[in-house]
Design an enzyme around this catalytic site. Structure first.
Site, PDB file in Angstrom:
ATOM      1  N   CYS A  90      -4.680   2.607  -3.792  1.00 23.95           N
ATOM      2  CA  CYS A  90      -3.442   3.023  -3.112  1.00 23.95           C
ATOM      3  C   CYS A  90      -2.379   1.926  -3.198  1.00 23.95           C
ATOM      4  O   CYS A  90      -1.627   1.697  -2.248  1.00 23.95           O
ATOM      5  CB  CYS A  90      -3.706   3.405  -1.662  1.00 23.95           C
ATOM      6  N   GLN A 130      -4.980  -5.250   6.823  1.00 24.24           N
ATOM      7  CA  GLN A 130      -5.880  -6.190   6.152  1.00 24.24           C
ATOM      8  C   GLN A 130      -5.819  -7.595   6.738  1.00 24.24           C
ATOM      9  O   GLN A 130      -6.443  -8.513   6.203  1.00 24.24           O
ATOM     10  CB  GLN A 130      -5.550  -6.248   4.655  1.00 24.24           C
ATOM     11  N   LYS A 169     -10.919  -0.550   9.930  1.00 24.88           N
ATOM     12  CA  LYS A 169     -10.978  -1.742   9.084  1.00 24.88           C
ATOM     13  C   LYS A 169     -11.273  -2.995   9.914  1.00 24.88           C
ATOM     14  O   LYS A 169     -11.415  -4.088   9.364  1.00 24.88           O
ATOM     15  CB  LYS A 169      -9.661  -1.912   8.324  1.00 24.88           C
ATOM     16  N   HIS A 185       0.858  -1.186   0.000  1.00 24.58           N
ATOM     17  CA  HIS A 185       0.000   0.000   0.000  1.00 24.58           C
ATOM     18  C   HIS A 185       0.893   1.234   0.000  1.00 24.58           C
ATOM     19  O   HIS A 185       2.018   1.208   0.505  1.00 24.58           O
ATOM     20  CB  HIS A 185      -0.873  -0.033   1.269  1.00 24.58           C
ATOM     21  N   ASP A 210       2.573  -4.269   8.130  1.00 24.96           N
ATOM     22  CA  ASP A 210       1.294  -3.584   7.946  1.00 24.96           C
ATOM     23  C   ASP A 210       0.197  -4.632   8.086  1.00 24.96           C
ATOM     24  O   ASP A 210       0.007  -5.468   7.209  1.00 24.96           O
ATOM     25  CB  ASP A 210       1.279  -2.928   6.559  1.00 24.96           C
TER      26      ASP A 210
END
Length: 423
Positions: free
Chosen positions: A382, A221, A244, A141, A218
């Site tokens: 993104c 997700q 999220k 991302h 990260d």
């Protein structure tokens, strides 16, 4: 909340889920899913951008603002005590949810983007020197690219890109070749927001550590979709966003190993992150408050704690199983539609199906799906470098959440089939 009948506010969540209990039981916890779009029931398939919020979170925010709204810490009055207790209880909830060893390793931030910027600015300022190498995967991302580019320019460092194969998987042997004695950091996504690929972060972290490098992950997700244990992964830093994970916007988490956080300088300064201030000298607070300058996002931290509690009641293993079943069903169905090209076909993926339709722009396809009440996202997500690897500038992305059903997938597939046939 006003506008909802008592019967509608009943929380249906149980310890079972997916094929072991109707998904409708969970859907009833999300009031926005009763909404109609163009006269059709809302099918929310834009979860990778943001998730909807259950009554548990909405009620937690309402209780905070109507029952004990106050700034935290140092206040001697009752509301300050109640607010502080709720704020720190949320920190403890996060700690347990991701398997951190102590609350001092949990820093509240605005989201994954801010967490990565904090690490790049603070850790990077004392650890990255001219010629040092930072490794990123080709599926990152933008939030896990741009901060490192800024650090690269400031410190005259080097960024190297770990390539991916046609299925959208990291090429581990190429990654191994890129690791050198000058590698200082590997920063990578746990789950790609555009490919859905689940990266082998535990293996990649071990490989990085063998070369003396640190690892930033990260988890925006991954945290909402699978069980995450930062101790098992052994990453040095791990970040995720509340919105999220069925929590409020404007709140997120940075996990960092205490030994590293202790040595890092504060990123922002002001009230809340100090122990003692004089005009000639300031002494900073200990962890985690050293990195939490100013008034924090108290209400939304409390809301995040409620969101994670909600997910725990459903069971992360149940959620992962359910969403993988939906993902596999969608992938299988899309493979049979002429003119549909799926981007990211790793068998080890979850919750994200990105695709194009021959002869139809992603934007027009998304507009048609919206007419059917189906919310998807169209654009570069993104993740422009990832799409560029497939020769694309944009695509359609359908992303799944805890409340999506097989009926949602069937409606999506049926509607995409109509688009591919010229409607």
């Amino acid at each position: 909340m006003p506008g909802f009948k008592a019967a509608e506010r009943k929380h249906h969540t149980t310890a079972t889920y997916g094929k072991y209990a109707p998904v409708e039981a969970v859907r009833g916890d999300f009031p926005i899913l009763k909404k109609k779009i163009n006269g059709k029931p809302l099918v929310w398939l834009d979860n990778a951008a943001t998730t909807q919020k259950p009554f548990a979170v909405i009620d937690a925010l309402n209780r905070y603002y109507t029952g004990y709204n106050s700034n935290v810490h140092r206040g001697a009055h009752t509301l300050a005590r109640l607010s502080t207790e709720a704020y720190e209880a949320a920190r403890e909830r996060v700690r347990g949810f991701i398997g951190a060893s102590s609350q001092e390793e949990i820093i509240f931030v605005r989201g994954t983007t801010e967490a990565i910027n904090l690490v790049a600015s603070s850790w990077g300022s004392i650890n990255i020197r001219q010629g040092d190498e930072i490794l990123l995967t080709a599926m990152e991302h933008h939030s896990n690219i741009v901060p490192w580019q800024m650090l690269m320019r400031a410190r005259q460092a080097v960024i190297k890109v770990i390539p991916i194969n046609a299925r959208g998987e990291v090429m581990l042997e190429e990654y191994r070749k890129l690791l050198t004695p000058r590698t200082r950091l590997v920063s990578m996504t746990h789950v790609s927001n555009v490919l859905g690929t689940i990266n082998p972060v535990d293996i990649m972290t071990e490989m990085a550590h063998e070369h003396g490098a640190h690892v930033m992950i990260d988890g925006a997700q991954s945290v909402p979709h699978m069980r995450v244990d930062v101790g098992r992964i052994n990453a040095d830093f791990y970040a995720f966003s509340g919105h999220k994970a069925y929590g409020p916007t404007g709140i997120g988490v940075l996990y960092g190993k205490r030994a590293l956080l202790d040595k890092m300088p504060p990123w922002q300064s002001g009230g809340g992150m100090i122990k003692d201030v004089g005009f000639d000298k300031t002494t900073y607070s200990g962890l985690p408050y050293k990195f939490e300058a100013g008034t924090g996002n108290i209400a939304d931290a409390v809301g995040l704690g409620s969101a994670l509690e909600y997910l725990e009641k459903i069971g992360m293993d149940n959620i992962e199983r359910h969403e993988k079943e939906l993902t596999e069903a969608a992938m299988h169905s899309f493979s049979r539609i002429p003119g549909v090209r799926v981007i990211g076909t790793s068998p080890n993926k979850t919750s994200v199906i990105s695709f194009t339709i021959k002869g139809v722009s992603p934007e027009n396809a998304a507009k048609y799906l919206n007419q059917e009440g189906i919310a998807v996202r169209a654009g570069h997500h993104c993740a422009q470098p990832a799409l560029a690897a497939y020769g694309l500038k944009s695509c359609i992305r359908a992303s799944l959440g805890v409340y999506n059903s097989m009926e949602d997938i069937e409606l999506l597939v049926k509607s995409v089939g109509k688009i591919s046939r010229g409607m």
